[in-house]
Design a protein around this motif. Structure first.
Motif, PDB file in Angstrom:
ATOM      1  N   ALA A 126       0.278  -2.570  -3.707  1.00  0.00           N
ATOM      2  CA  ALA A 126      -0.807  -1.674  -3.278  1.00  0.00           C
ATOM      3  C   ALA A 126      -2.120  -2.445  -3.159  1.00  0.00           C
ATOM      4  O   ALA A 126      -2.894  -2.221  -2.223  1.00  0.00           O
ATOM      5  CB  ALA A 126      -0.951  -0.505  -4.249  1.00  0.00           C
ATOM      6  N   GLU A 130      -4.561  -2.793   0.100  1.00  0.00           N
ATOM      7  CA  GLU A 130      -6.001  -2.519   0.054  1.00  0.00           C
ATOM      8  C   GLU A 130      -6.800  -3.704   0.607  1.00  0.00           C
ATOM      9  O   GLU A 130      -7.767  -3.520   1.355  1.00  0.00           O
ATOM     10  CB  GLU A 130      -6.445  -2.215  -1.375  1.00  0.00           C
ATOM     11  CG  GLU A 130      -5.984  -0.876  -1.879  1.00  0.00           C
ATOM     12  CD  GLU A 130      -6.304  -0.648  -3.353  1.00  0.00           C
ATOM     13  OE1 GLU A 130      -7.003  -1.490  -3.969  1.00  0.00           O
ATOM     14  OE2 GLU A 130      -5.842   0.371  -3.888  1.00  0.00           O
ATOM     15  N   GLN A 133      -6.594  -3.615   4.256  1.00  0.00           N
ATOM     16  CA  GLN A 133      -7.451  -2.575   4.827  1.00  0.00           C
ATOM     17  C   GLN A 133      -8.901  -3.060   4.901  1.00  0.00           C
ATOM     18  O   GLN A 133      -9.580  -2.846   5.899  1.00  0.00           O
ATOM     19  CB  GLN A 133      -7.368  -1.299   3.995  1.00  0.00           C
ATOM     20  CG  GLN A 133      -6.059  -0.562   4.175  1.00  0.00           C
ATOM     21  CD  GLN A 133      -5.933   0.629   3.253  1.00  0.00           C
ATOM     22  OE1 GLN A 133      -6.194   0.538   2.053  1.00  0.00           O
ATOM     23  NE2 GLN A 133      -5.528   1.758   3.828  1.00  0.00           N
ATOM     24  N   GLY A 141      -6.643   4.700   6.990  1.00  0.00           N
ATOM     25  CA  GLY A 141      -5.996   5.946   6.573  1.00  0.00           C
ATOM     26  C   GLY A 141      -4.688   5.772   5.827  1.00  0.00           C
ATOM     27  O   GLY A 141      -4.148   6.737   5.297  1.00  0.00           O
ATOM     28  N   LEU A 142      -4.150   4.559   5.776  1.00  0.00           N
ATOM     29  CA  LEU A 142      -2.910   4.343   5.032  1.00  0.00           C
ATOM     30  C   LEU A 142      -3.172   4.483   3.541  1.00  0.00           C
ATOM     31  O   LEU A 142      -4.215   4.086   3.038  1.00  0.00           O
ATOM     32  CB  LEU A 142      -2.347   2.945   5.303  1.00  0.00           C
ATOM     33  CG  LEU A 142      -1.826   2.656   6.708  1.00  0.00           C
ATOM     34  CD1 LEU A 142      -1.358   1.207   6.800  1.00  0.00           C
ATOM     35  CD2 LEU A 142      -0.682   3.591   7.052  1.00  0.00           C
ATOM     36  N   ASP A 143      -2.207   5.037   2.831  1.00  0.00           N
ATOM     37  CA  ASP A 143      -2.304   5.143   1.380  1.00  0.00           C
ATOM     38  C   ASP A 143      -1.616   3.916   0.777  1.00  0.00           C
ATOM     39  O   ASP A 143      -0.392   3.779   0.888  1.00  0.00           O
ATOM     40  CB  ASP A 143      -1.626   6.433   0.907  1.00  0.00           C
ATOM     41  CG  ASP A 143      -1.747   6.638  -0.587  1.00  0.00           C
ATOM     42  OD1 ASP A 143      -1.545   5.663  -1.350  1.00  0.00           O
ATOM     43  OD2 ASP A 143      -2.013   7.776  -1.003  1.00  0.00           O
ATOM     44  N   PRO A 144      -2.368   3.015   0.140  1.00  0.00           N
ATOM     45  CA  PRO A 144      -1.775   1.790  -0.399  1.00  0.00           C
ATOM     46  C   PRO A 144      -0.619   2.034  -1.371  1.00  0.00           C
ATOM     47  O   PRO A 144       0.367   1.293  -1.358  1.00  0.00           O
ATOM     48  CB  PRO A 144      -2.947   1.099  -1.093  1.00  0.00           C
ATOM     49  CG  PRO A 144      -4.144   1.581  -0.360  1.00  0.00           C
ATOM     50  CD  PRO A 144      -3.827   3.016  -0.021  1.00  0.00           C
ATOM     51  N   GLU A 145      -0.732   3.061  -2.191  1.00  0.00           N
ATOM     52  CA  GLU A 145       0.340   3.372  -3.140  1.00  0.00           C
ATOM     53  C   GLU A 145       1.613   3.794  -2.404  1.00  0.00           C
ATOM     54  O   GLU A 145       2.718   3.426  -2.796  1.00  0.00           O
ATOM     55  CB  GLU A 145      -0.089   4.468  -4.119  1.00  0.00           C
ATOM     56  CG  GLU A 145      -1.141   4.027  -5.112  1.00  0.00           C
ATOM     57  CD  GLU A 145      -0.636   3.021  -6.135  1.00  0.00           C
ATOM     58  OE1 GLU A 145       0.558   3.084  -6.505  1.00  0.00           O
ATOM     59  OE2 GLU A 145      -1.431   2.174  -6.558  1.00  0.00           O
ATOM     60  N   GLU A 146       1.449   4.573  -1.340  1.00  0.00           N
ATOM     61  CA  GLU A 146       2.616   5.001  -0.563  1.00  0.00           C
ATOM     62  C   GLU A 146       3.258   3.822   0.163  1.00  0.00           C
ATOM     63  O   GLU A 146       4.482   3.727   0.228  1.00  0.00           O
ATOM     64  CB  GLU A 146       2.220   6.096   0.438  1.00  0.00           C
ATOM     65  CG  GLU A 146       1.917   7.413  -0.233  1.00  0.00           C
ATOM     66  CD  GLU A 146       1.492   8.499   0.744  1.00  0.00           C
ATOM     67  OE1 GLU A 146       1.421   8.241   1.980  1.00  0.00           O
ATOM     68  OE2 GLU A 146       1.213   9.618   0.275  1.00  0.00           O
TER      69      GLU A 146
END
Length: 192
Positions: A126, A130, A133, A141-146
């Motif tokens: 993650a 980040e 990004q 808009g991406l979720d690093p955890e996902e």
């Protein structure tokens, strides 16, 4: 190699091959070429030896992962290096396989290093997303955890598919597919 190290290494291999129940003290002693007295001199019993083996396996996985994730290059390059690194695909992940062992999962002490390692890896991945990004490599808009969970799921699921097919091709296909989705020039993954 010292007797304790031989016992730990033998236990690591047997856990990977046979699981906790299939790893008997006698099998450990035979593989390590150590006597029963030596085993119980160095370890209180099978659970203590299994814990030492699981910890060493977890440490080895972290070291191998960090060697690629901590390298140079872009975030995408480091994720790619992690996904494409050399693995014994048909044997599966030595840590991931522990999650499928009901005796290890049922024991909080034995499960702890597995949980910690998976958590560390998810966090490390993650963090790289980040970084990507911030550098404009990946969409804000991406979720690093996902994304980190998706990388882990691709690797672990790839092992399962490859073992079921008896070929690393399924693992390789999953990795290529994920890398195509994460590629900076793919729609939706690069920052506008």
């Amino acid at each position: 190699m010292s007797t304790p190290d031989r016992l730990i290494e033998a236990t690591r291999e047997l856990l990977w091959e046979r699981g906790y129940v299939g790893t008997s003290p006698r099998a450990i002693q035979q593989r390590a070429e150590a006597g029963q007295g030596s085993m119980y001199h160095h370890f209180a019993g099978k659970p203590a030896l299994a814990l030492a083996a699981i910890r060493r396996t977890a440490e080895e996985l972290r070291t191998a992962a960090e060697a690629t994730l901590g390298g140079g290059g872009s975030a995408y390059d480091r994720l790619s290096a992690y996904l494409l690194r050399e693995r014994e695909v048909l044997r599966g992940c030595p840590v991931g396989r522990l999650t499928m062992d009901p005796d290890i999962i049922a024991d909080d002490t034995l499960r702890a290093p597995v949980d910690e390692t998976i958590g560390w890896l998810r966090g490390r991945l993650a963090g790289i997303v980040e970084e990507g990004q911030k550098r404009g490599e990946f969409a804000a808009g991406l979720d690093p955890e996902e994304i980190a969970s998706t990388v882990l799921a691709t690797v672990q699921g790839g092992y399962v598919l490859a073992r079921a097919a008896g070929s690393p091709a399924a693992f390789d296909a999953g990795v290529r597919g994920l890398l195509a989705l994460l590629a900076p020039d793919s729609p939706g993954s690069s920052a506008p």
